[in-house]
Design a protein around this motif. Structure first.
Motif, PDB file in Angstrom:
ATOM      1  N   VAL A   6     -25.188 -48.788   9.297  1.00  0.00           N
ATOM      2  CA  VAL A   6     -26.426 -47.927   9.230  1.00  0.00           C
ATOM      3  C   VAL A   6     -26.832 -47.791  10.535  1.00  0.00           C
ATOM      4  CG1 VAL A   6     -28.683 -48.544   8.637  1.00  0.00           C
ATOM      5  CG2 VAL A   6     -26.778 -49.554   7.255  1.00  0.00           C
ATOM      6  N   ASP A   7     -27.207 -46.491  10.804  1.00  0.00           N
ATOM      7  CA  ASP A   7     -27.634 -45.800  11.890  1.00  0.00           C
ATOM      8  C   ASP A   7     -28.738 -44.980  11.859  1.00  0.00           C
ATOM      9  OD1 ASP A   7     -27.897 -45.053  14.584  1.00  0.00           O
ATOM     10  OD2 ASP A   7     -26.174 -43.915  14.512  1.00  0.00           O
ATOM     11  N   VAL A   8     -30.240 -45.568  12.017  1.00  0.00           N
ATOM     12  CA  VAL A   8     -31.241 -44.669  12.006  1.00  0.00           C
ATOM     13  C   VAL A   8     -31.698 -44.793  13.571  1.00  0.00           C
ATOM     14  CG1 VAL A   8     -33.517 -44.838  10.998  1.00  0.00           C
ATOM     15  CG2 VAL A   8     -31.732 -45.557   9.706  1.00  0.00           C
ATOM     16  N   LYS A   9     -31.944 -43.322  14.101  1.00  0.00           N
ATOM     17  CA  LYS A   9     -32.454 -43.390  15.075  1.00  0.00           C
ATOM     18  C   LYS A   9     -33.386 -42.256  15.434  1.00  0.00           C
ATOM     19  CE  LYS A   9     -28.234 -40.723  16.034  1.00  0.00           C
ATOM     20  NZ  LYS A   9     -26.776 -40.784  16.261  1.00  0.00           N
ATOM     21  N   PRO A  10     -34.296 -42.197  16.287  1.00  0.00           N
ATOM     22  CA  PRO A  10     -35.514 -41.308  16.619  1.00  0.00           C
ATOM     23  C   PRO A  10     -34.917 -39.983  16.855  1.00  0.00           C
ATOM     24  CG  PRO A  10     -35.984 -43.340  17.785  1.00  0.00           C
ATOM     25  CD  PRO A  10     -34.334 -43.403  17.364  1.00  0.00           C
ATOM     26  N   TYR A  11     -35.673 -38.822  16.296  1.00  0.00           N
ATOM     27  CA  TYR A  11     -35.144 -37.562  16.721  1.00  0.00           C
ATOM     28  C   TYR A  11     -36.230 -36.590  17.039  1.00  0.00           C
ATOM     29  CZ  TYR A  11     -33.155 -33.001  15.705  1.00  0.00           C
ATOM     30  OH  TYR A  11     -32.788 -31.635  15.555  1.00  0.00           O
ATOM     31  N   ASP A  12     -36.106 -35.828  18.138  1.00  0.00           N
ATOM     32  CA  ASP A  12     -37.187 -35.199  18.937  1.00  0.00           C
ATOM     33  C   ASP A  12     -37.322 -33.832  18.212  1.00  0.00           C
ATOM     34  OD1 ASP A  12     -37.663 -37.558  20.283  1.00  0.00           O
ATOM     35  OD2 ASP A  12     -36.280 -36.807  22.065  1.00  0.00           O
ATOM     36  N   GLY A  13     -36.300 -33.325  17.441  1.00  0.00           N
ATOM     37  CA  GLY A  13     -36.303 -31.679  17.213  1.00  0.00           C
ATOM     38  C   GLY A  13     -37.247 -31.594  15.977  1.00  0.00           C
ATOM     39  N   LEU A  14     -37.364 -30.135  15.943  1.00  0.00           N
ATOM     40  CA  LEU A  14     -38.447 -29.946  14.461  1.00  0.00           C
ATOM     41  C   LEU A  14     -37.318 -30.041  13.305  1.00  0.00           C
ATOM     42  CD1 LEU A  14     -39.764 -26.659  15.931  1.00  0.00           C
ATOM     43  CD2 LEU A  14     -41.011 -28.899  15.842  1.00  0.00           C
ATOM     44  N   VAL A  15     -38.076 -30.546  12.535  1.00  0.00           N
ATOM     45  CA  VAL A  15     -37.517 -30.748  11.220  1.00  0.00           C
ATOM     46  C   VAL A  15     -38.099 -30.110  10.055  1.00  0.00           C
ATOM     47  CG1 VAL A  15     -36.961 -32.641   9.574  1.00  0.00           C
ATOM     48  CG2 VAL A  15     -36.717 -33.164  11.951  1.00  0.00           C
ATOM     49  N   GLU A  16     -37.471 -29.414   9.278  1.00  0.00           N
ATOM     50  CA  GLU A  16     -38.200 -28.856   7.947  1.00  0.00           C
ATOM     51  C   GLU A  16     -37.524 -29.779   6.633  1.00  0.00           C
ATOM     52  OE1 GLU A  16     -37.569 -24.774   7.928  1.00  0.00           O
ATOM     53  OE2 GLU A  16     -38.909 -24.365   9.946  1.00  0.00           O
ATOM     54  N   ASN A  17     -38.159 -29.692   5.542  1.00  0.00           N
ATOM     55  CA  ASN A  17     -37.757 -30.425   4.456  1.00  0.00           C
ATOM     56  C   ASN A  17     -37.192 -31.651   4.725  1.00  0.00           C
ATOM     57  OD1 ASN A  17     -38.316 -27.947   3.074  1.00  0.00           O
ATOM     58  ND2 ASN A  17     -36.421 -27.027   3.623  1.00  0.00           N
ATOM     59  N   GLY A  18     -37.920 -32.384   5.381  1.00  0.00           N
ATOM     60  CA  GLY A  18     -37.597 -33.614   5.953  1.00  0.00           C
ATOM     61  C   GLY A  18     -37.636 -34.677   4.683  1.00  0.00           C
ATOM     62  N   ASN A  19     -37.404 -36.167   4.940  1.00  0.00           N
ATOM     63  CA  ASN A  19     -37.498 -37.343   3.922  1.00  0.00           C
ATOM     64  C   ASN A  19     -36.691 -36.905   2.826  1.00  0.00           C
ATOM     65  OD1 ASN A  19     -39.584 -37.932   5.839  1.00  0.00           O
ATOM     66  ND2 ASN A  19     -40.918 -38.469   3.999  1.00  0.00           N
ATOM     67  N   LYS A  20     -35.595 -36.375   2.932  1.00  0.00           N
ATOM     68  CA  LYS A  20     -34.440 -36.537   2.083  1.00  0.00           C
ATOM     69  C   LYS A  20     -32.958 -36.841   2.600  1.00  0.00           C
ATOM     70  CE  LYS A  20     -36.533 -32.429  -0.622  1.00  0.00           C
ATOM     71  NZ  LYS A  20     -36.825 -33.248  -1.599  1.00  0.00           N
ATOM     72  N   ILE A  21     -32.360 -37.888   1.934  1.00  0.00           N
ATOM     73  CA  ILE A  21     -31.105 -38.168   2.747  1.00  0.00           C
ATOM     74  C   ILE A  21     -30.120 -38.063   1.628  1.00  0.00           C
ATOM     75  CG2 ILE A  21     -32.173 -39.672   4.240  1.00  0.00           C
ATOM     76  CD1 ILE A  21     -31.399 -42.115   2.212  1.00  0.00           C
ATOM     77  N   VAL A  22     -28.953 -37.524   1.904  1.00  0.00           N
ATOM     78  CA  VAL A  22     -27.820 -37.311   1.151  1.00  0.00           C
ATOM     79  C   VAL A  22     -26.960 -38.563   1.014  1.00  0.00           C
ATOM     80  CG1 VAL A  22     -25.754 -35.989   0.341  1.00  0.00           C
ATOM     81  CG2 VAL A  22     -28.133 -34.954   1.170  1.00  0.00           C
ATOM     82  N   VAL A  23     -26.266 -38.970  -0.368  1.00  0.00           N
ATOM     83  CA  VAL A  23     -25.476 -40.290  -0.328  1.00  0.00           C
ATOM     84  C   VAL A  23     -24.459 -39.601  -0.958  1.00  0.00           C
ATOM     85  CG1 VAL A  23     -25.433 -42.528  -1.279  1.00  0.00           C
ATOM     86  CG2 VAL A  23     -27.722 -41.703  -0.591  1.00  0.00           C
ATOM     87  N   LEU A  24     -23.192 -39.805  -0.462  1.00  0.00           N
ATOM     88  CA  LEU A  24     -21.947 -39.613  -0.952  1.00  0.00           C
ATOM     89  C   LEU A  24     -20.863 -40.754  -1.079  1.00  0.00           C
ATOM     90  CD1 LEU A  24     -21.560 -36.500   1.093  1.00  0.00           C
ATOM     91  CD2 LEU A  24     -22.159 -36.295  -1.224  1.00  0.00           C
ATOM     92  N   ALA A  25     -20.275 -40.992  -2.192  1.00  0.00           N
ATOM     93  CA  ALA A  25     -19.480 -41.838  -2.394  1.00  0.00           C
ATOM     94  C   ALA A  25     -17.931 -41.551  -3.138  1.00  0.00           C
ATOM     95  CB  ALA A  25     -20.007 -43.047  -3.116  1.00  0.00           C
ATOM     96  N   GLY A  26     -17.120 -42.217  -3.134  1.00  0.00           N
ATOM     97  CA  GLY A  26     -15.886 -42.064  -3.846  1.00  0.00           C
ATOM     98  C   GLY A  26     -15.871 -42.430  -5.139  1.00  0.00           C
ATOM     99  N   PRO A  27     -14.857 -41.780  -5.926  1.00  0.00           N
ATOM    100  CA  PRO A  27     -14.492 -42.557  -7.615  1.00  0.00           C
ATOM    101  C   PRO A  27     -14.425 -43.984  -7.385  1.00  0.00           C
ATOM    102  CG  PRO A  27     -12.584 -41.221  -6.553  1.00  0.00           C
ATOM    103  CD  PRO A  27     -13.543 -41.168  -5.683  1.00  0.00           C
ATOM    104  N   GLY A  28     -15.047 -44.460  -8.494  1.00  0.00           N
ATOM    105  CA  GLY A  28     -14.885 -46.003  -8.735  1.00  0.00           C
ATOM    106  C   GLY A  28     -15.930 -46.643  -7.603  1.00  0.00           C
ATOM    107  N   MET A  29     -16.343 -46.108  -6.990  1.00  0.00           N
ATOM    108  CA  MET A  29     -17.237 -47.130  -5.984  1.00  0.00           C
ATOM    109  C   MET A  29     -18.763 -47.074  -6.548  1.00  0.00           C
ATOM    110  SD  MET A  29     -16.555 -45.180  -2.187  1.00  0.00           S
ATOM    111  CE  MET A  29     -17.027 -46.320  -1.285  1.00  0.00           C
ATOM    112  N   PRO A  30     -19.135 -48.382  -6.493  1.00  0.00           N
ATOM    113  CA  PRO A  30     -20.405 -48.760  -7.459  1.00  0.00           C
ATOM    114  C   PRO A  30     -21.697 -48.236  -6.724  1.00  0.00           C
ATOM    115  CG  PRO A  30     -19.716 -50.486  -6.125  1.00  0.00           C
ATOM    116  CD  PRO A  30     -18.813 -49.505  -5.992  1.00  0.00           C
ATOM    117  N   MET A  31     -21.610 -46.762  -6.312  1.00  0.00           N
ATOM    118  CA  MET A  31     -22.956 -46.411  -5.446  1.00  0.00           C
ATOM    119  C   MET A  31     -24.051 -46.366  -6.113  1.00  0.00           C
ATOM    120  SD  MET A  31     -24.636 -43.383  -4.951  1.00  0.00           S
ATOM    121  CE  MET A  31     -23.455 -41.764  -4.877  1.00  0.00           C
TER     122      MET A  31
END
Length: 308
Positions: free
Chosen positions: A261-286
């Motif tokens: 897990v890596d969560v670090k401060p970001y100084d740049g401009l952000v549009e459409n924030g507060n969304k995170i994409v989660v990707l997993a493979g077949p069979g994983m209990p994501m």
């Protein structure tokens, strides 16, 4: 004639970090960068635009899939109208790029492009985990002219040797180097020029069936500590978690690979924030573990959308 490099590598291998340094190595040339991400929200394009280069983004699917191929060709043709000396394409970590030569062989569309080779970045720690479960991982390696084993600073000698052995077992003649932090030595480019192979027949392309995708919207009342704990509840059941979030007026970049897990401060401009994409493979209990985590933090999570 415009040169074109293709950069591939599975999710979290370090393609964007590599690309930042690769672009600096090419300084002085007129460049266009084409970034492809599987999620709807682009992250890498934002990070690369900070270098002052012109970046085109194609999100929400692989550029080599029939669903995005037309868009890829249109953007590539548009880039050629600008007559750049160099085009660098960063493919999605879930792309099957085996048709790249077939695409570029269309003389009526791309006769002005010289393919300079495919560089595949692999993760020294996590390759073994994804090699057998993600078919695109093998396909990315199979068409590469130069393979770079990245993040060797995070692996011990035995892990690196096992990664090399795994690759050699299937691709004994591939040109391969070790590195960390996405560094690339100038002489490797010379080797790449020698290694670019001629292919008479395009390879049949397949979709990586079974991929799981989710888009999570975070409320801004969540703290950084809570976000980290939320991610820890399901990160081991994923390949990749990525996105920008705004918490307490501060922006953060979420950039998780495997169980890290890596969560670090970001100084740049952000549009459409507060969304995170989660990707997993077949069979994983994501899905199950993500739903459990979202339920635990239900007053901090706005919604969880399952991808197609």
């Amino acid at each position: 004639m415009t040169g074109l490099y293709l950069i591939t590598g599975f999710l979290g291998a370090g393609k964007t970090t590599f690309l930042k340094k690769f672009i600096r190595q090419m300084a002085g040339q007129r460049m266009r960068i084409l970034v492809n991400e599987f999620g709807r929200e682009g992250i890498d394009g934002k990070l690369l635009s900070e270098l002052g280069v012109l970046v085109d983004e194609i999100n929400n699917g692989s550029i080599f899939c029939s669903c995005r191929l037309d868009k890829f060709e249109a953007v590539l043709q548009d880039a050629l109208m600008d007559a750049p000396e160099l085009i660098i394409v960063e493919a999605s970590g879930l792309s099957d790029p085996t048709n790249i030569r077939k695409i570029l062989a269309q003389q009526d569309k791309f006769g002005g492009i010289e393919f300079l080779g495919s560089i595949c970045i692999v993760d020294a720690v996590n390759l073994k985990k994804v090699f057998d479960t993600a078919r695109v991982c093998k396909k990315q390696i199979s068409i590469s002219d130069l393979l770079i084993i990245n993040k060797t600073d995070l692996a011990d000698e035995m892990q690196i040797a096992e990664t090399e052995q795994l690759i050699r077992q299937f691709y004994p003649h591939i040109v391969m180097h070790r590195t960390s932090f996405g560094d690339m030595k100038p002489q490797w480019l010379e080797e790449l020029r020698d290694a670019v192979k001629e292919e008479d027949m395009p390879r049949f392309q397949t979709k990586d069936l079974g991929l799981q995708k989710a888009l999570v919207t975070i409320k801004d009342n969540m703290t950084g500590y809570e976000l980290t704990k939320f991610l820890e509840m399901f990160v081991e059941d994923t390949y990749r978690i990525k996105g920008f979030v705004k918490l307490g007026g501060e922006h953060y970049l979420v950039d998780c690979v495997g169980s890290m897990v890596d969560v670090k401060p970001y100084d740049g401009l952000v549009e459409n924030g507060n969304k995170i994409v989660v990707l997993a493979g077949p069979g994983m209990p994501m899905q199950k573990s993500l739903e459990k985590a979202a339920q635990w933090y239900r007053d901090k999570i706005e919604r969880v959308e399952r991808g197609d």
